[in-house]
Design an enzyme around this catalytic site. Structure first.
Site, PDB file in Angstrom:
ATOM      1  N   GLN A 126       0.839  -1.209   0.000  1.00 30.24           N
ATOM      2  CA  GLN A 126       0.000   0.000   0.000  1.00 30.24           C
ATOM      3  C   GLN A 126       0.872   1.257   0.000  1.00 30.24           C
ATOM      4  OE1 GLN A 126      -1.918   0.644   3.771  1.00 30.24           O
ATOM      5  NE2 GLN A 126      -3.590   1.847   2.899  1.00 30.24           N
ATOM      6  N   GLY A 127       0.850   1.993  -1.089  1.00 30.73           N
ATOM      7  CA  GLY A 127       1.657   3.214  -1.171  1.00 30.73           C
ATOM      8  C   GLY A 127       0.802   4.458  -0.979  1.00 30.73           C
ATOM      9  N   TYR A 128       0.457   4.717   0.247  1.00 28.34           N
ATOM     10  CA  TYR A 128      -0.321   5.923   0.575  1.00 28.34           C
ATOM     11  C   TYR A 128       0.598   6.985   1.185  1.00 28.34           C
ATOM     12  CZ  TYR A 128      -5.183   4.170   0.188  1.00 28.34           C
ATOM     13  OH  TYR A 128      -6.385   3.719  -0.242  1.00 28.34           O
ATOM     14  N   SER A 129       1.209   6.626   2.340  1.00 25.71           N
ATOM     15  CA  SER A 129       1.911   7.626   3.149  1.00 25.71           C
ATOM     16  C   SER A 129       3.157   8.161   2.449  1.00 25.71           C
ATOM     17  CB  SER A 129       2.332   7.020   4.492  1.00 25.71           C
ATOM     18  OG  SER A 129       1.229   6.465   5.136  1.00 25.71           O
ATOM     19  N   GLU A 244     -10.009  -1.186   6.345  1.00 24.98           N
ATOM     20  CA  GLU A 244      -8.792  -1.440   7.111  1.00 24.98           C
ATOM     21  C   GLU A 244      -9.080  -1.467   8.617  1.00 24.98           C
ATOM     22  OE1 GLU A 244      -5.835   1.557   6.413  1.00 24.98           O
ATOM     23  OE2 GLU A 244      -4.200   0.316   7.125  1.00 24.98           O
ATOM     24  N   SER A 373      -3.706   6.836  13.226  1.00 23.23           N
ATOM     25  CA  SER A 373      -3.186   6.851  14.598  1.00 23.23           C
ATOM     26  C   SER A 373      -4.334   6.963  15.610  1.00 23.23           C
ATOM     27  CB  SER A 373      -2.217   8.020  14.786  1.00 23.23           C
ATOM     28  OG  SER A 373      -2.947   9.227  14.893  1.00 23.23           O
ATOM     29  N   ASN A 374      -4.048   6.578  16.841  1.00 22.65           N
ATOM     30  CA  ASN A 374      -5.113   6.590  17.857  1.00 22.65           C
ATOM     31  C   ASN A 374      -5.633   7.997  18.129  1.00 22.65           C
ATOM     32  OD1 ASN A 374      -4.669   3.898  17.872  1.00 22.65           O
ATOM     33  ND2 ASN A 374      -4.391   3.695  20.088  1.00 22.65           N
ATOM     34  N   GLU A 375      -4.749   8.995  17.990  1.00 25.11           N
ATOM     35  CA  GLU A 375      -5.229  10.380  18.198  1.00 25.11           C
ATOM     36  C   GLU A 375      -6.265  10.728  17.118  1.00 25.11           C
ATOM     37  OE1 GLU A 375      -1.939   9.586  18.217  1.00 25.11           O
ATOM     38  OE2 GLU A 375      -1.638   9.795  20.372  1.00 25.11           O
TER      39      GLU A 375
END
Ligand SMILES: Cc1cc2nc3c(=O)[nH]c(=O)nc-3n(C[C@H](O)[C@H](O)[C@H](O)COP(=O)(O)OP(=O)(O)OC[C@H]3O[C@@H](n4cnc5c(N)ncnc54)[C@H](O)[C@@H]3O)c2cc1C
Length: 388
Positions: A126-129, A244, A373-375
């Site tokens: 997966q090339g997202y970030s 996801e 992320s959890n935040e």
């Protein structure tokens, strides 16, 4: 309200358990149980066994090769896999790009890619970030410029899980700067062998190589590899991220970790208290998962509960790995990479489970960052549940 499984559901669970017992190769099971490194072949070999049995894609519609199981049956299946020390299924094809291609792809894309995902002949990444685009994914800078019948792509992807194993990548690239930044993003499929793609390993805290940078330099991607419409990539990406997050709680693996933590923890009140607290958390988490499944069975898609499961599941993964780390004490200290490849053969070096504990602890710090992320999950809950 019915608590507990029906006789049919119990029979289903028994059938799945027997299948796993008979078919999960002993060497793979031993590597998962011992916390040793899994090789590409371990994942593929096991996935092909599930494929042969027709069990590889429980979440897919039956017409595309799914099992037709109810949400609860799918949950029981995943729980049995986790409890039996089976490798987790690589989700990038089955859980991410597969559903995107199924829903938004062309007929040719469906015909070509979906069977290869089912058979594990293709390994997707997966090339997202990107270095400047993680939580704020819409800021991504990878450019895809249309030149004739190809897009020419330049960019820098990062944190790409198992890119070193993958022969295909799905990625987001910017095809326009007009309008909102979300509007100019498109969704592409690419063969990792294409000229101009290079993969650079990133070594993580645990000494492992699970994630990578992927550099794209003048990569020529055929127009047929665009999914859906140009500029609609953000819509497809959001659809995929929804997939996801569900199933992210990993109840089966958590139960196995709890048993392991109990087995290695010293017989002291402080560990007893921590184990009991974790068990209560796990039971609570499982009851939320079951509630979400009941909603899904009734035709209601998961809402902000998916964020709750991500937060609580990852917190528990971190709590249990921390508990095991503390339980192993100073035996967890020596870093023995070889022991993680081949098992532990040295004598007088403490208990055999010890070398895998620190890498496990360090590796699972990732859980509160990946998959949103959890935040960010807390922000979603704040908006959708609390209306802030
Ligand atoms: C093990 C691992 C595997 C991964 N695999 C992949 C992969 O295969 N493919 C892929 O594309 N990506 C992958 N990722 C990337 C992952 O999706 C990103 O790391 C994640 O989205 C966070 O982005 P970032 O790292 O750029 O951090 P940032 O977005 O820079 O965030 C830094 C910190 O700031 C906090 N923060 C950011 N924005 C806000 C806000 N608005 N409110 C409150 N807090 C905020 C974050 O919670 C975090 O703590 C992986 C990451 C990890 C750790």
């Amino acid at each position: 309200m019915r608590l507990g499984l029906t006789p049919e559901e119990e029979a289903f669970k028994t059938r799945v358990r027997a299948f796993i017992d008979e078919n999960l190769p002993a060497d793979i099971r031993a590597r998962v149980e011992g916390g040793l490194k899994l090789r590409r072949d371990d994942f593929v070999r096991w996935q092909k066994i599930l494929y042969e049995q027709g069990f590889i894609a429980p979440h897919w519609p039956k017409e595309f090769g799914g099992t037709g199981w109810t949400p609860l049956e799918r949950y029981l299946f995943e729980e049995e896999l986790g409890a039996a020390s089976a490798p987790y299924l690589i989700r990038f094809g089955l859980g991410m790009v597969g559903p995107v291609i199924m829903t938004f792809g062309s007929d040719e894309q469906k015909k070509h890619y979906l069977p290869r995902i089912l058979s594990s002949d293709d390994w997707w990444c997966q090339g997202y970030s990107e270095p400047g685009a993680g939580s704020d994914l819409a800021s991504l800078q990878t450019r895809a410029v249309l030149e004739g019948d190809h897009y020419v792509v330049n960019g820098h992807k990062t944190w790409v899980t198992f890119a070193q194993h993958a022969n295909r990548m799905f990625f987001l690239g910017r095809t326009s700067d007009a309008g909102k930044k979300q509007d100019g993003i498109s969704f592409f499929l690419v063969d990792m062998e294409t000229a101009g793609i290079s993969v650079r390993p990133i070594t993580t805290f645990d000494g492992g190589n699970e994630i990578n940078e992927v550099i794209l330099e003048d990569v020529r991607v055929p127009v047929e590899s665009l999914v859906g419409e140009e500029g609609k990539g953000w819509t497809y990406a959001k659809f995929l991220l929804g997939h996801e997050r569900t199933g992210i709680a990993h109840i089966g693996s958590l139960k196995r970790w709890l048993l392991k933590a109990r087995a290695i923890a010293p017989n002291e009140p402080s560990f007893g208290r921590r184990l009991a607290a974790s068990e209560v958390e796990l039971l609570a988490l499982e009851s939320v998962v079951l509630k979400v499944l009941a909603e899904e069975t009734a035709g209601r898609p998961p809402g902000p509960e998916a964020s709750l499961l991500k937060i609580r599941g990852s917190e528990l993964q971190q709590t249990l790995t921390e508990l095991m780390f503390d339980a192993a004490g100073y035996y967890a200290g020596p870093y023995l990479p070889k022991a993680l490849d081949d098992g532990f053969a040295e004598e007088n070096f403490g208990p055999s489970h010890a070398p895998a504990i620190a890498p496990l602890y360090f590796n699972w710090r990732k859980a509160s960052i990946y998959a949103g992320s959890n935040e960010i999950q807390k922000n979603i809950i704040a908006k959708m549940v609390l209306g802030l």
